[in-house]
Design a protein around this motif. Sequence first.
Motif, PDB file in Angstrom:
ATOM      1  N   ALA A  15       0.821  -1.210   0.000  1.00 27.85           N
ATOM      2  CA  ALA A  15       0.000   0.000   0.000  1.00 27.85           C
ATOM      3  C   ALA A  15       0.855   1.260   0.000  1.00 27.85           C
ATOM      4  CB  ALA A  15      -0.921  -0.004   1.213  1.00 27.85           C
ATOM      5  N   SER A  16       1.944   1.257   0.761  1.00 37.15           N
ATOM      6  CA  SER A  16       2.795   2.440   0.879  1.00 37.15           C
ATOM      7  C   SER A  16       3.449   2.824  -0.434  1.00 37.15           C
ATOM      8  CB  SER A  16       3.867   2.198   1.940  1.00 37.15           C
ATOM      9  OG  SER A  16       4.786   3.259   1.998  1.00 37.15           O
ATOM     10  N   LEU A  17       3.895   1.834  -1.192  1.00 35.89           N
ATOM     11  CA  LEU A  17       4.617   2.091  -2.440  1.00 35.89           C
ATOM     12  C   LEU A  17       3.775   1.840  -3.672  1.00 35.89           C
ATOM     13  CD1 LEU A  17       8.041   0.518  -1.400  1.00 35.89           C
ATOM     14  CD2 LEU A  17       7.442   2.941  -1.481  1.00 35.89           C
ATOM     15  N   ALA A  18       2.464   1.587  -3.480  1.00 42.02           N
ATOM     16  CA  ALA A  18       1.532   1.360  -4.596  1.00 42.02           C
ATOM     17  C   ALA A  18       2.004   0.223  -5.499  1.00 42.02           C
ATOM     18  CB  ALA A  18       1.346   2.643  -5.402  1.00 42.02           C
ATOM     19  N   VAL A  19       2.375  -0.898  -4.868  1.00 42.74           N
ATOM     20  CA  VAL A  19       2.832  -2.076  -5.595  1.00 42.74           C
ATOM     21  C   VAL A  19       1.738  -3.138  -5.538  1.00 42.74           C
ATOM     22  CG1 VAL A  19       4.573  -3.911  -5.678  1.00 42.74           C
ATOM     23  CG2 VAL A  19       5.227  -1.580  -5.042  1.00 42.74           C
ATOM     24  N   PRO A  20       1.368  -3.763  -6.663  1.00 38.83           N
ATOM     25  CA  PRO A  20       0.325  -4.795  -6.639  1.00 38.83           C
ATOM     26  C   PRO A  20       0.712  -5.963  -5.740  1.00 38.83           C
ATOM     27  CG  PRO A  20       0.813  -4.101  -8.886  1.00 38.83           C
ATOM     28  CD  PRO A  20       1.863  -3.494  -8.014  1.00 38.83           C
ATOM     29  N   ALA A  21      -0.298  -6.600  -5.143  1.00 34.83           N
ATOM     30  CA  ALA A  21      -0.041  -7.725  -4.240  1.00 34.83           C
ATOM     31  C   ALA A  21       0.668  -8.868  -4.946  1.00 34.83           C
ATOM     32  CB  ALA A  21      -1.356  -8.211  -3.636  1.00 34.83           C
ATOM     33  N   SER A  22       0.434  -9.027  -6.243  1.00 34.07           N
ATOM     34  CA  SER A  22       1.059 -10.122  -6.980  1.00 34.07           C
ATOM     35  C   SER A  22       2.563  -9.944  -7.126  1.00 34.07           C
ATOM     36  CB  SER A  22       0.433 -10.250  -8.376  1.00 34.07           C
ATOM     37  OG  SER A  22       0.611  -9.051  -9.117  1.00 34.07           O
ATOM     38  N   ARG A  23       3.064  -8.707  -6.918  1.00 34.27           N
ATOM     39  CA  ARG A  23       4.491  -8.423  -7.074  1.00 34.27           C
ATOM     40  C   ARG A  23       5.212  -8.250  -5.742  1.00 34.27           C
ATOM     41  NH1 ARG A  23       5.053  -3.227 -10.520  1.00 34.27           N
ATOM     42  NH2 ARG A  23       7.253  -3.690 -10.176  1.00 34.27           N
ATOM     43  N   ILE A  24       4.473  -8.114  -4.652  1.00 28.72           N
ATOM     44  CA  ILE A  24       5.100  -7.756  -3.388  1.00 28.72           C
ATOM     45  C   ILE A  24       5.994  -8.872  -2.849  1.00 28.72           C
ATOM     46  CG2 ILE A  24       3.302  -8.593  -1.841  1.00 28.72           C
ATOM     47  CD1 ILE A  24       5.285  -5.274  -1.597  1.00 28.72           C
ATOM     48  N   GLY A  25       5.793 -10.118  -3.323  1.00 25.30           N
ATOM     49  CA  GLY A  25       6.671 -11.209  -2.914  1.00 25.30           C
ATOM     50  C   GLY A  25       8.116 -10.980  -3.309  1.00 25.30           C
ATOM     51  N   ALA A  26       8.342 -10.058  -4.257  1.00 24.37           N
ATOM     52  CA  ALA A  26       9.713  -9.729  -4.671  1.00 24.37           C
ATOM     53  C   ALA A  26      10.507  -9.113  -3.533  1.00 24.37           C
ATOM     54  CB  ALA A  26       9.683  -8.780  -5.863  1.00 24.37           C
ATOM     55  N   VAL A  27       9.825  -8.563  -2.506  1.00 23.07           N
ATOM     56  CA  VAL A  27      10.529  -8.024  -1.343  1.00 23.07           C
ATOM     57  C   VAL A  27      11.332  -9.136  -0.665  1.00 23.07           C
ATOM     58  CG1 VAL A  27      10.173  -7.160   1.005  1.00 23.07           C
ATOM     59  CG2 VAL A  27       8.975  -6.100  -0.913  1.00 23.07           C
ATOM     60  N   VAL A  28      10.671 -10.275  -0.438  1.00 24.12           N
ATOM     61  CA  VAL A  28      11.358 -11.422   0.152  1.00 24.12           C
ATOM     62  C   VAL A  28      12.387 -11.977  -0.828  1.00 24.12           C
ATOM     63  CG1 VAL A  28      11.061 -13.711   1.162  1.00 24.12           C
ATOM     64  CG2 VAL A  28       9.338 -11.935   1.558  1.00 24.12           C
ATOM     65  N   GLY A  29      12.008 -12.039  -2.104  1.00 23.06           N
ATOM     66  CA  GLY A  29      12.924 -12.554  -3.118  1.00 23.06           C
ATOM     67  C   GLY A  29      14.202 -11.742  -3.226  1.00 23.06           C
ATOM     68  N   ALA A  30      14.097 -10.398  -3.125  1.00 23.42           N
ATOM     69  CA  ALA A  30      15.284  -9.542  -3.218  1.00 23.42           C
ATOM     70  C   ALA A  30      16.238  -9.809  -2.054  1.00 23.42           C
ATOM     71  CB  ALA A  30      14.870  -8.074  -3.229  1.00 23.42           C
ATOM     72  N   THR A  31      15.665  -9.974  -0.858  1.00 25.73           N
ATOM     73  CA  THR A  31      16.512 -10.273   0.299  1.00 25.73           C
ATOM     74  C   THR A  31      17.231 -11.600   0.110  1.00 25.73           C
ATOM     75  OG1 THR A  31      14.868  -9.149   1.666  1.00 25.73           O
ATOM     76  CG2 THR A  31      16.554 -10.410   2.809  1.00 25.73           C
TER      77      THR A  31
END
Length: 410
Positions: A52-68
């Motif tokens: 919600a904060s960065l206006a990123v779709p839920a289908s893409r937010i898993g990339a946060v974990v993936g990037a780490t």
Amino acid sequence: MTMNSHAPASSDLGANRAGALSPRLTLLFAITCALAVANVYFAQPLLASMSASLAVPASRIGAVVGATQVGYALGLLLVVPLGDLFERKRLILTQLLLSALALGAVAFAQSWSLLLGALVLVGLMAVVVQVVVACAATLASPEQRGQAVGTVTSGVVLGILLARLVSGVVADLVGWRGVYLLSAALMVAMALVLYRTLPAVQTPRARVGYWQLLGSVLQLYRSEPVLRARGLLALLIFAAFSVLWTSMVLPLSAPPLSLSHTQVGLFGLAGVAGALAAARAGRLADQGHAQRTTGVALALLTLSWLPTAFGAQSLLAMVVGVVLLDFAVQAVHVTNQSLIFAARPDAQSRLVGAYMGFYSVGSGLGAVAATCTYAQWGWTAVCVLGASLSAVALLIWGDQVRSGRHIRAG
């Protein structure tokens, strides 16, 4: 073991006897791992807020974990082997301070690309956990190695649990960015504690250059069959682990449950069974029961997805599933490390780096697959995905035992 002239003289900071870890030093290692590993898992209860904060779709937010996990994988390849080349106290302190800088960058990131880049750096420095685990395995005597690794890994498990709980509570109070600012401060504080209390320990070091050292990590994949066999199991179990912990926040925070960050974080406490499994599994491996422990744990891992499938409607079912999954994953993980460390005592850092590469790949793939699966087909499909990964791991373990592609503890 030798200490430099500036190290504390208290003997219980080091070994009680040659090749034996003291309880105090083991505890210090466990605390260090707990605080460091939390950086990898802070984001899991916060994905909805980040989206919600960065206006990123839920289908893409898993990339946060993936990037780490991408950063973690790079760290395992490029940083962890340095523990066999340089003095480990300096390496640990350097990683903790660089972690603080990376966490600060996450807290102040204002765009999707900058956030992902900073999270890659967080993962790159979080591999300090593996340097500490390798140090513990090196200092431990052969008959206590499994127990020492299990105790330190219990700290890792508790760090994961506290990460989810603390991130949920702090996010409810000051937002998700405050979580990373708090962690940055803790990294600096931990570096100061270790600087004052941790002795410089002389351990066997590789007599090669840096690039030759990295090449030797790749050679371990070819020369150590136990690394390949146990690494494949690690990839699958941590993919299953990441499938659950990355996606469970989505149904729990949505109607009809609509849980807060703090309430979602509390689910981490259900995984305390994982810490108990880690300590017990290490002792069983020391006693020669590594294969039996692995088989039972993988069976429990597969069964854990049955109650989890009802987690979107029943909090009790989700708790049962989390307990079984965390217990099983940590039991296999500690058993894997005990067997791998026994294979090459002269290459502890490179071995743990090579092994955890499987962990990182599995965790990253599981995170991305879980959020995509949930967005397309919902929670039941996520549970089918996790159960399938777990069942494949069980089948592969059975094939390894039948064909003799394994190593017996002791």
